[in-house]
Design a protein around this motif. Structure first.
Motif, PDB file in Angstrom:
ATOM      1  N   ASP A 139      21.434  89.617  -2.843  1.00 35.36           N
ATOM      2  CA  ASP A 139      22.718  89.088  -2.379  1.00 35.36           C
ATOM      3  C   ASP A 139      23.716  90.232  -2.317  1.00 35.36           C
ATOM      4  O   ASP A 139      24.172  90.728  -3.358  1.00 35.36           O
ATOM      5  CB  ASP A 139      23.193  87.996  -3.337  1.00 35.36           C
ATOM      6  N   GLU A 140      24.068  90.650  -1.099  1.00 36.70           N
ATOM      7  CA  GLU A 140      24.977  91.792  -0.923  1.00 36.70           C
ATOM      8  C   GLU A 140      26.378  91.497  -1.435  1.00 36.70           C
ATOM      9  O   GLU A 140      27.153  92.426  -1.682  1.00 36.70           O
ATOM     10  CB  GLU A 140      25.042  92.175   0.560  1.00 36.70           C
ATOM     11  N   SER A 141      26.702  90.207  -1.567  1.00 35.70           N
ATOM     12  CA  SER A 141      28.052  89.869  -2.049  1.00 35.70           C
ATOM     13  C   SER A 141      28.177  90.046  -3.552  1.00 35.70           C
ATOM     14  O   SER A 141      29.285  89.980  -4.093  1.00 35.70           O
ATOM     15  CB  SER A 141      28.398  88.425  -1.669  1.00 35.70           C
ATOM     16  N   GLN A 142      27.055  90.259  -4.216  1.00 38.16           N
ATOM     17  CA  GLN A 142      27.060  90.432  -5.663  1.00 38.16           C
ATOM     18  C   GLN A 142      26.898  91.908  -6.014  1.00 38.16           C
ATOM     19  O   GLN A 142      26.409  92.702  -5.208  1.00 38.16           O
ATOM     20  CB  GLN A 142      25.910  89.623  -6.291  1.00 38.16           C
ATOM     21  N   PRO A 143      27.309  92.299  -7.250  1.00 40.14           N
ATOM     22  CA  PRO A 143      27.158  93.711  -7.656  1.00 40.14           C
ATOM     23  C   PRO A 143      25.683  94.103  -7.666  1.00 40.14           C
ATOM     24  O   PRO A 143      24.788  93.269  -7.807  1.00 40.14           O
ATOM     25  CB  PRO A 143      27.758  93.745  -9.065  1.00 40.14           C
ATOM     26  N   HIS A 175      17.914  93.717  -4.678  1.00 45.30           N
ATOM     27  CA  HIS A 175      19.304  93.312  -4.485  1.00 45.30           C
ATOM     28  C   HIS A 175      19.319  92.315  -3.328  1.00 45.30           C
ATOM     29  O   HIS A 175      19.429  92.677  -2.159  1.00 45.30           O
ATOM     30  CB  HIS A 175      20.167  94.531  -4.164  1.00 45.30           C
ATOM     31  N   PRO A 224      22.335  95.025  -9.109  1.00 45.99           N
ATOM     32  CA  PRO A 224      21.785  94.755 -10.442  1.00 45.99           C
ATOM     33  C   PRO A 224      21.371  96.031 -11.155  1.00 45.99           C
ATOM     34  O   PRO A 224      21.069  97.044 -10.514  1.00 45.99           O
ATOM     35  CB  PRO A 224      20.572  93.866 -10.141  1.00 45.99           C
TER      36      PRO A 224
END
Length: 313
Positions: free
Chosen positions: A287-291, A285, A293
């Motif tokens: 990018d912490e701004s993204q859900p 994971h 995976p």
């Protein structure tokens, strides 16, 4: 292009009329220069008038009243003579260079024509030799008579054509080559090069090699050349040099006596093995701004024990 009694050479050069025209112009310039009237340079002409005036004065004590007129006339005539003499010399040099340049440019076409003539000769030789069958001598052809005798006569004429084509080939190659190249060609001719390609000279029958070295052919050698399919006419000095180098490349043999094959081997690219994904594997994971995976698809399970050395290798 010099005058030649070789019919094949004359016909080959005739395929490029510009060469003959340039040669005729050069030869005419040479004739005009050699037959041009003798004369003196302006300096020599003035010196002659001066010497005459001095001699007259020495004998009579009187200076020539026509000295200026005589000097001017002699000088003017000498200037005109010298101008034409220099022009004729320059014309000869220029036309010689032009003739040589055209000959050099057109020599590949002439040699290609000779190669075509060689093909025609050898094709006709195949047909005539097939009619002869086992007949290998003039006496045998006379005894057989009929078609065999006619075939032998055709081969005799074709043999003369072959000699002319070979003589024309070397004449053209020499005429368009430099001194060092001509020296190499003399050596190659003495070795038998320049007549067959795709065949090592060591693989050519001894009697045929001897004929190529001496440029003295017989009907048996003509027939061999026709059946071998290896006879050719080089289209340039570079073509000849390349074929000489190719025919002299050393051959390596395996222990079994066969020629070694050093052709490059292509190793196929192996199919990559997909990475092993275990139940406890996770998708990074980044990018912490993204859900978060989704977890990866499992394609392997953990072993109950460590793999042994034998299993690794």
């Amino acid at each position: 292009m010099r005058a030649s009694t070789n019919e094949e050479l004359t016909k080959a050069w005739a395929t490029v009329p510009d060469v003959a025209k340039a040669q005729e112009r050069y030869e005419e310039a040479v004739r005009l220069r050699r037959t041009f009237r003798h004369g003196a340079s302006p300096e020599a002409a003035l010196a002659a008038v001066q010497d005459a005036a001095i001699a007259t004065f020495t004998d009579t004590g009187k200076w020539s009243t026509n000295f200026a007129k005589d000097a001017a006339k002699a000088h003017a005539e000498a200037v005109v003579w010298q101008a034409e003499a220099v022009a004729l010399q320059r014309a000869e040099e220029s036309l010689k260079y032009a003739a040589e340049s055209i000959r050099d440019d057109m020599s590949p076409d002439v040699l290609a024509h000779l190669d075509g003539r060689l093909t025609e000769i050898l094709t006709a030789t195949k047909g005539a030799s097939a009619v002869l069958g086992d007949v290998t001598t003039a006496e045998g052809a006379i005894d057989a008579g009929g078609d065999a005798l006619d075939a032998w006569r055709r081969l005799t004429g074709l043999l003369s054509d072959l000699r002319n084509v070979r003589a024309a080939q070397w004449d053209v190659l020499r005429s368009v080559s430099y001194d060092d190249e001509r020296a190499r060609m003399r050596m190659w001719m003495a070795q038998g090069h320049g007549e067959v390609r795709g065949v090592r000279l060591d693989d050519v029958p001894a009697h045929v090699r001897d004929a190529m070295r001496s440029q003295s052919y017989s009907i048996a050698q003509l027939v061999w050349l026709a059946l071998s399919g290896a006879a050719y006419v080089p289209t340039s000095y570079e073509d000849l040099a390349a074929n000489v180098a190719a025919s002299e490349e050393p051959i390596s043999y395996t222990d079994s006596g066969r020629p070694a094959n050093y052709s490059p081997r292509v190793t196929p690219i192996p199919t990559p093995t997909p990475a092993k994904v275990y139940p406890h594997s996770t998708t990074p994971h980044l990018d912490e701004s993204q859900p978060v995976p989704a977890p990866p698809k499992v394609n392997a399970v953990m072993r109950d024990r460590e793999a042994t050395t034998l299993e690794h290798f």
